[in-house]
Enzyme design. Structure first.
Site, mmCIF file in Angstrom:
data_model
loop_
_atom_site.group_PDB
_atom_site.id
_atom_site.type_symbol
_atom_site.label_atom_id
_atom_site.label_comp_id
_atom_site.label_asym_id
_atom_site.label_seq_id
_atom_site.Cartn_x
_atom_site.Cartn_y
_atom_site.Cartn_z
ATOM 1 N N ASP A 1 0.858 -1.186 0.000
ATOM 2 C CA ASP A 1 0.000 0.000 0.000
ATOM 3 C C ASP A 1 0.889 1.229 0.000
ATOM 4 O OD1 ASP A 1 -2.033 2.029 0.882
ATOM 5 O OD2 ASP A 1 -3.265 0.250 1.203
ATOM 6 N N TYR B 1 -12.024 7.387 -12.469
ATOM 7 C CA TYR B 1 -12.295 6.171 -11.692
ATOM 8 C C TYR B 1 -13.050 5.155 -12.553
ATOM 9 C CZ TYR B 1 -13.984 3.300 -7.750
ATOM 10 O OH TYR B 1 -14.272 2.263 -6.888
HETATM 11 P P1 NAD Z 1 -9.847 2.690 0.421
HETATM 12 O O1 NAD Z 1 -9.548 4.017 -0.160
HETATM 13 O O2 NAD Z 1 -10.084 2.603 1.885
HETATM 14 O O3 NAD Z 1 -8.711 1.648 0.047
HETATM 15 C C1 NAD Z 1 -7.895 1.760 -1.088
HETATM 16 C C2 NAD Z 1 -6.462 1.446 -0.676
HETATM 17 O O4 NAD Z 1 -5.625 1.504 -1.842
HETATM 18 C C3 NAD Z 1 -5.898 2.450 0.327
HETATM 19 O O5 NAD Z 1 -5.270 1.772 1.389
HETATM 20 C C4 NAD Z 1 -4.903 3.269 -0.491
HETATM 21 O O6 NAD Z 1 -3.866 3.815 0.279
HETATM 22 C C5 NAD Z 1 -4.437 2.227 -1.493
HETATM 23 N N1 NAD Z 1 -3.881 2.809 -2.717
HETATM 24 C C6 NAD Z 1 -4.409 3.801 -3.480
HETATM 25 N N2 NAD Z 1 -3.595 4.062 -4.519
HETATM 26 C C7 NAD Z 1 -2.535 3.203 -4.417
HETATM 27 C C8 NAD Z 1 -1.348 2.987 -5.182
HETATM 28 N N3 NAD Z 1 -1.103 3.698 -6.288
HETATM 29 N N4 NAD Z 1 -0.488 2.042 -4.757
HETATM 30 C C9 NAD Z 1 -0.724 1.320 -3.641
HETATM 31 N N5 NAD Z 1 -1.814 1.485 -2.868
HETATM 32 C C10 NAD Z 1 -2.713 2.416 -3.262
HETATM 33 O O7 NAD Z 1 -11.110 2.121 -0.374
HETATM 34 P P2 NAD Z 1 -11.931 0.764 -0.206
HETATM 35 O O8 NAD Z 1 -13.341 1.140 -0.065
HETATM 36 O O9 NAD Z 1 -11.301 -0.126 0.794
HETATM 37 O O10 NAD Z 1 -11.765 0.159 -1.668
HETATM 38 C C11 NAD Z 1 -10.903 -0.936 -1.963
HETATM 39 C C12 NAD Z 1 -11.112 -1.324 -3.419
HETATM 40 O O11 NAD Z 1 -12.462 -1.733 -3.625
HETATM 41 C C13 NAD Z 1 -10.833 -0.164 -4.387
HETATM 42 O O12 NAD Z 1 -10.171 -0.649 -5.514
HETATM 43 C C14 NAD Z 1 -12.222 0.304 -4.756
HETATM 44 O O13 NAD Z 1 -12.261 0.877 -6.034
HETATM 45 C C15 NAD Z 1 -13.022 -0.989 -4.697
HETATM 46 N N6 NAD Z 1 -14.450 -0.710 -4.459
HETATM 47 C C16 NAD Z 1 -14.887 -0.268 -3.245
HETATM 48 C C17 NAD Z 1 -16.231 0.011 -3.068
HETATM 49 C C18 NAD Z 1 -16.791 0.492 -1.757
HETATM 50 O O14 NAD Z 1 -17.983 0.767 -1.701
HETATM 51 N N7 NAD Z 1 -16.049 0.574 -0.695
HETATM 52 C C19 NAD Z 1 -17.120 -0.152 -4.140
HETATM 53 C C20 NAD Z 1 -16.631 -0.578 -5.352
HETATM 54 C C21 NAD Z 1 -15.282 -0.887 -5.515
#
Ligand code: NAD
Ligand code: UDP
Length: 323
Positions: A33, A145
């Site tokens: 991360d 996105y």
């Molecule tokens: P979040 O923002 O809490 O987690 C994303 C993580 O990715 C963070 O820890 C961030 O630091 C890390 N990150 C971002 N860019 C990075 C990079 N370039 N290199 C390494 N790490 C990086 O969000 P979340 O809700 O836990 O989402 C996790 C995944 O699930 C994401 O890919 C998101 O698109 C997908 N998602 C989430 C939801 C939701 O409702 N929570 C819905 C659809 C898809």
């Protein structure tokens, strides 16, 4: 043999839950991360576990390691975070996916990718089945996105068909729960934090747009079930649906207007003095969203179990601790 799992984006909201569940199942877990939206606070208690490793690394830069499975979660997920640096967002989706798939190709790792209901854009089919292609603006403020995630799906599909990389994708519908960033601007964290601080509850637009909210444990259950399936079973199931690539929707089909969500939040916090206020609707904000989960139910024998009322109450309890 102990399974070795890599989770990109594992210090974020969903990744921190997945890390715990994989450790509980006996896996060795490596979280990679760059802490853009994630935080070590989400995984502090795991750092002392000898089966857990944290690597500070940006997924857009190539990396190496021998893993049995790679869970690709790295990407900011809330509109205010992914719009802060849109070029980084689309790079993270595309290059991050590319790096994961290249590593998987060389090491024969199984890949799980977190896609999103956002690939359907502002849908004109309701509820959304996997067969729907979506209605997405390519040049709007959400496109970094949406289109990044769509391109990541395309990469997964082509590595699956051309190079036999064992990829599985879930299109996640709005998921919430403990460890969400309190300031990430998503509606559930916003409403709870506003209500706990007796601040105005900000409804964007008329508040009549809908979302379907899934508690994080239900999502992680589906992820683990999907990743445990034998590749032959996965291939046969999707061939029967005339789909050449394994992708399913996972969400809770209970559909609520944003106003109903605000009212339920206030109902659970009777001491709160907040008022509902109306603000401008962000551009390209989808009007309705609800998953068709028939495929996930048939493939996994899974169904979401935590109703909004219960999930909200658990999430409020968490946010009371961080307020
Ligand atoms: P979040 O923002 O809490 O987690 C994303 C993580 O990715 C963070 O820890 C961030 O630091 C890390 N990150 C971002 N860019 C990075 C990079 N370039 N290199 C390494 N790490 C990086 O969000 P979340 O809700 O836990 O989402 C996790 C995944 O699930 C994401 O890919 C998101 O698109 C997908 N998602 C989430 C939801 C939701 O409702 N929570 C819905 C659809 C898809
Ligand atoms: N929303 C709102 N008030 C807020 C935050 C969000 O009314 O304080 C609305 C937002 O416009 C959208 C819905 O709630 O219609 C869900 O927003 P979120 O950012 O959580 O997720 P997404 O739009 O990506 O589904």
């Amino acid at each position: 043999m102990t399974k070795k799992s890599l989770i990109t984006g594992g210090a974020g909201f969903i990744g921190s839950h997945l890390s715990r569940r994989l450790l509980d199942a006996g896996h060795e877990v490596t979280v990679m991360d760059n802490l853009f939206t994630g935080t070590k606070a989400n995984i502090y208690d795991l750092l002392e576990n000898p089966r857990f490793t944290f690597i500070l690394h940006d997924v857009t830069q190539p990396f190496w390691g021998q893993f049995d499975e790679i869970y690709n979660l790295a990407c900011p997920a809330s509109p205010i975070h992914y719009q802060r640096n849109p070029v980084e967002t689309i790079k993270t989706s595309f290059l991050g996916m590319m790096n994961v798939l290249e590593l998987a190709l060389k090491t024969k790792a199984r890949v799980f990718h977190t896609s999103t209901s956002e690939i359907y854009g502002d849908p004109d089919v309701h509820p959304q089945p996997e067969s729907y292609w979506g209605n997405v603006n390519t040049i709007g403020t959400r496109s970094c996105y949406d289109e990044g995630k769509r391109a990541a799906e395309t990469l997964c599909a082509d590595y699956y068909r051309e190079y036999n990389v064992d990829v599985r994708m879930i299109r996640i519908f709005n998921t919430y729960g403990p460890n969400m960033h309190p300031q990430d601007g998503r509606v559930i964290s916003n409403f709870i934090m506003q209500a706990l601080r007796n601040k105005d509850i900000t409804l964007y637009g008329d508040g009549l747009q809908t979302r379907s909210f899934q508690y994080v444990d239900d999502l992680v259950n589906a992820v683990l079930l999907f990743m445990a399936l034998e590749p032959k079973k996965v291939k046969a199931f999707f061939a029967k649906q005339a789909m050449s690539v394994p992708v399913i929707n996972v969400g809770n089909p209970g559909e609520y207007t944003i106003k109903q969500l605000a009212q339920e939040t206030l109902r659970q916090l009777p001491e709160c003095k907040s008022q509902l206020v109306y603000e401008a609707l962000p551009k390209d904000d989808p009007k309705r969203r609800k998953p068709d989960i028939a495929l996930a139910q048939a493939l996994l024998g899974w169904t979401p179990e935590v109703p909004l009322r219960e999930g909200l109450s658990r999430t409020i309890a968490y946010f009371r601790g961080v307020k």
